[in-house]
Scaffold this motif. Structure first.
Motif, PDB file in Angstrom:
ATOM      1  N   CYS A   1      -3.798   5.151   4.852  1.00 21.94           N
ATOM      2  CA  CYS A   1      -4.640   4.351   3.976  1.00 21.94           C
ATOM      3  C   CYS A   1      -4.469   2.886   4.393  1.00 21.94           C
ATOM      4  CB  CYS A   1      -4.191   4.560   2.535  1.00 21.94           C
ATOM      5  SG  CYS A   1      -4.971   3.509   1.310  1.00 21.94           S
ATOM      6  N   ALA A   2      -5.553   2.138   4.443  1.00 20.97           N
ATOM      7  CA  ALA A   2      -5.479   0.728   4.839  1.00 20.97           C
ATOM      8  C   ALA A   2      -6.311  -0.117   3.890  1.00 20.97           C
ATOM      9  CB  ALA A   2      -5.959   0.536   6.272  1.00 20.97           C
ATOM     10  N   VAL A   3      -5.813  -1.307   3.623  1.00 17.62           N
ATOM     11  CA  VAL A   3      -6.477  -2.243   2.716  1.00 17.62           C
ATOM     12  C   VAL A   3      -6.684  -3.551   3.452  1.00 17.62           C
ATOM     13  CG1 VAL A   3      -6.252  -3.495   0.552  1.00 17.62           C
ATOM     14  CG2 VAL A   3      -5.411  -1.148   0.713  1.00 17.62           C
ATOM     15  N   GLU A   4      -7.885  -4.091   3.373  1.00 16.84           N
ATOM     16  CA  GLU A   4      -8.210  -5.345   4.043  1.00 16.84           C
ATOM     17  C   GLU A   4      -8.396  -6.452   3.026  1.00 16.84           C
ATOM     18  OE1 GLU A   4     -12.011  -5.461   5.941  1.00 16.84           O
ATOM     19  OE2 GLU A   4     -11.414  -7.060   7.306  1.00 16.84           O
ATOM     20  N   TYR A   5      -7.812  -7.614   3.352  1.00 18.07           N
ATOM     21  CA  TYR A   5      -8.005  -8.817   2.551  1.00 18.07           C
ATOM     22  C   TYR A   5      -8.747  -9.814   3.419  1.00 18.07           C
ATOM     23  CZ  TYR A   5      -4.350  -6.705  -0.280  1.00 18.07           C
ATOM     24  OH  TYR A   5      -3.627  -5.834  -1.044  1.00 18.07           O
ATOM     25  N   SER A   6     -10.012  -9.993   3.165  1.00 18.30           N
ATOM     26  CA  SER A   6     -10.807 -10.840   4.047  1.00 18.30           C
ATOM     27  C   SER A   6     -11.113 -12.201   3.425  1.00 18.30           C
ATOM     28  CB  SER A   6     -12.114 -10.142   4.413  1.00 18.30           C
ATOM     29  OG  SER A   6     -12.802  -9.752   3.249  1.00 18.30           O
ATOM     30  N   ASN A   7     -10.669 -12.449   2.194  1.00 15.99           N
ATOM     31  CA  ASN A   7     -10.985 -13.736   1.580  1.00 15.99           C
ATOM     32  C   ASN A   7     -10.142 -14.863   2.154  1.00 15.99           C
ATOM     33  OD1 ASN A   7      -8.807 -12.421   0.390  1.00 15.99           O
ATOM     34  ND2 ASN A   7      -8.927 -13.655  -1.464  1.00 15.99           N
TER      35      ASN A   7
ATOM     36  N   GLY B   1       8.858   5.222   9.247  1.00 13.39           N
ATOM     37  CA  GLY B   1       9.224   4.832   7.899  1.00 13.39           C
ATOM     38  C   GLY B   1       8.628   3.516   7.425  1.00 13.39           C
ATOM     39  N   LEU B   2       8.129   2.718   8.359  1.00  9.98           N
ATOM     40  CA  LEU B   2       7.541   1.418   8.003  1.00  9.98           C
ATOM     41  C   LEU B   2       6.039   1.392   8.203  1.00  9.98           C
ATOM     42  CD1 LEU B   2      10.207  -0.974   9.542  1.00  9.98           C
ATOM     43  CD2 LEU B   2       9.979  -0.281   7.147  1.00  9.98           C
ATOM     44  N   GLY B   3       5.530   2.331   8.946  1.00 10.28           N
ATOM     45  CA  GLY B   3       4.090   2.398   9.158  1.00 10.28           C
ATOM     46  C   GLY B   3       3.589   1.336  10.110  1.00 10.28           C
TER      47      GLY B   3
ATOM     48  N   VAL C   1       0.876  -1.166   0.000  1.00 18.26           N
ATOM     49  CA  VAL C   1       0.000   0.000   0.000  1.00 18.26           C
ATOM     50  C   VAL C   1       0.914   1.216   0.000  1.00 18.26           C
ATOM     51  CG1 VAL C   1      -1.819   1.244   1.210  1.00 18.26           C
ATOM     52  CG2 VAL C   1      -1.756  -1.255   1.298  1.00 18.26           C
ATOM     53  N   GLU C   2       0.789   2.037  -1.017  1.00 16.71           N
ATOM     54  CA  GLU C   2       1.703   3.157  -1.208  1.00 16.71           C
ATOM     55  C   GLU C   2       0.974   4.482  -1.038  1.00 16.71           C
ATOM     56  OE1 GLU C   2       5.108   0.773  -2.245  1.00 16.71           O
ATOM     57  OE2 GLU C   2       4.928   2.912  -1.838  1.00 16.71           O
ATOM     58  N   GLN C   3       1.596   5.376  -0.281  1.00 14.73           N
ATOM     59  CA  GLN C   3       1.113   6.743  -0.117  1.00 14.73           C
ATOM     60  C   GLN C   3       2.282   7.700  -0.245  1.00 14.73           C
ATOM     61  OE1 GLN C   3      -1.044   5.712   3.946  1.00 14.73           O
ATOM     62  NE2 GLN C   3      -1.766   7.685   3.175  1.00 14.73           N
ATOM     63  N   ASN C   4       1.997   8.897  -0.753  1.00 13.44           N
ATOM     64  CA  ASN C   4       3.009   9.960  -0.690  1.00 13.44           C
ATOM     65  C   ASN C   4       3.150  10.395   0.760  1.00 13.44           C
ATOM     66  OD1 ASN C   4       3.511  10.052  -3.431  1.00 13.44           O
ATOM     67  ND2 ASN C   4       1.845  11.472  -3.807  1.00 13.44           N
ATOM     68  N   SER C   5       4.393  10.427   1.239  1.00 13.64           N
ATOM     69  CA  SER C   5       4.585  10.738   2.661  1.00 13.64           C
ATOM     70  C   SER C   5       4.363  12.201   2.985  1.00 13.64           C
ATOM     71  CB  SER C   5       5.988  10.321   3.106  1.00 13.64           C
ATOM     72  OG  SER C   5       6.952  11.027   2.350  1.00 13.64           O
ATOM     73  N   GLY C   6       4.415  13.038   1.919  1.00 18.27           N
ATOM     74  CA  GLY C   6       4.250  14.466   2.140  1.00 18.27           C
ATOM     75  C   GLY C   6       5.559  15.092   2.605  1.00 18.27           C
ATOM     76  N   PRO C   7       5.521  16.157   3.390  1.00 15.35           N
ATOM     77  CA  PRO C   7       4.283  16.711   3.938  1.00 15.35           C
ATOM     78  C   PRO C   7       3.462  17.474   2.905  1.00 15.35           C
ATOM     79  CG  PRO C   7       6.139  18.068   4.561  1.00 15.35           C
ATOM     80  CD  PRO C   7       6.703  16.894   3.824  1.00 15.35           C
ATOM     81  N   LEU C   8       2.159  17.460   3.111  1.00 12.02           N
ATOM     82  CA  LEU C   8       1.227  18.187   2.272  1.00 12.02           C
ATOM     83  C   LEU C   8       0.711  19.371   3.081  1.00 12.02           C
ATOM     84  CD1 LEU C   8      -0.615  18.357  -0.258  1.00 12.02           C
ATOM     85  CD2 LEU C   8      -2.234  16.896   0.973  1.00 12.02           C
TER      86      LEU C   8
ATOM     87  N   GLY D   1       1.524   6.519   5.450  1.00 11.49           N
ATOM     88  CA  GLY D   1       0.853   7.735   5.876  1.00 11.49           C
ATOM     89  C   GLY D   1       1.317   8.981   5.142  1.00 11.49           C
ATOM     90  N   THR D   2       0.391   9.937   5.023  1.00 13.29           N
ATOM     91  CA  THR D   2       0.682  11.254   4.465  1.00 13.29           C
ATOM     92  C   THR D   2       0.446  12.293   5.546  1.00 13.29           C
ATOM     93  OG1 THR D   2       0.014  10.627   2.230  1.00 13.29           O
ATOM     94  CG2 THR D   2       0.068  12.982   2.731  1.00 13.29           C
TER      95      THR D   2
END
Lengths: 112, 112
Positions: free
Chosen positions: A89-95, B40-42, A4-11, A105-106
């Motif tokens: 941002c978080a992604v769940e794999y429930s299968n 850095g690793l979240g 899971v990729e996010q721009n770290s920012g800072p924004l 995080g950003t």
């Protein structure tokens, strides 16, 4: 390895502006998607969840999901200084269980 | 008040000395999970549980054990802590797949 990729920012955005946060994920089997807010020194707090393609709105927050592009975003309208935090941002794999993967995080700063 | 309670909040220990971090939730949630958060690793998932006596590995389970003998409790056990387990640990619970997790306040562990 699921990523899971996010721009770290800072924004940084001025107060009242729209903040746009983006996230991409690597595995097409992903089923549920979440945005968390984490203030410095505090625990993550769930602010939005989204499962289907399209937009989901909750107050000043809008989550957008595009599974074909493996992309999820969070828009914060009328940004307030109190929105200054790190957004995860978080992604769940429930299968195959209940595996959760977070981006790093950003960091968002709303300038008064 | 609905919450996830972890104890202790801060812990300093020495290499090799067994320790347990407790976690309890009062929301009758089925799912519980442990995460560690490193710069850095979240956030990375250590173990999760989908019900009593049902536990499974997350992304970084090495060096950790868990148990789920009661629905409300999900302790994290470090049998022989090492300095690379110095981290901020979060316990979390969820009512069902796709509902996102509610996090505890965190345990900052230092292993010297």
């Amino acid at each position: 390895q699921k990523e899971v990729e996010q721009n770290s920012g800072p924004l940084s955005v001025p107060e009242g502006a729209i903040a746009s946060l983006n996230c991409t994920y690597s595995d097409r089997v992903s089923q549920s998607f979440f945005w968390y807010r984490q203030y410095s020194g505090k625990s993550p707090e769930l602010i939005m969840s989204i499962y289907s393609n399209g937009d989901k709105e909750d107050g000043r927050f809008t989550a957008q999901l595009n599974k074909a592009s493996q992309y999820v975003s969070l828009l914060i309208r009328d940004s307030q200084p109190s929105d200054s935090a790190t957004y995860l941002c978080a992604v769940e794999y429930s299968n195959t269980g209940n595996q959760f993967y977070f981006g790093t995080g950003t960091s968002l700063t709303v300038i008064p | 008040e609905a919450q996830v309670t972890q104890n202790p909040r801060y812990l300093i220990t020495v290499t090799g000395k067994k320790l347990t971090v407790t976690c309890s939730q009062n929301m009758n949630h089925e799912y519980m999970s442990w995460y560690r958060q490193d710069p850095g690793l979240g956030l990375r998932q250590i173990y999760y549980s989908m019900n009593v006596e049902v536990t499974d590995k997350g992304d970084v389970p090495e060096g950790y054990k868990v148990s789920r003998k009661e629905k409300r409790n999900f302790p994290l056990i470090l049998e022989s802590p090492s300095p690379n387990q110095t981290s901020l640990y979060f316990c979390a619970s969820s009512s069902w797949t796709g509902n996102g997790y509610t996090f505890g306040s965190g345990t900052r562990l230092t292993v010297v």
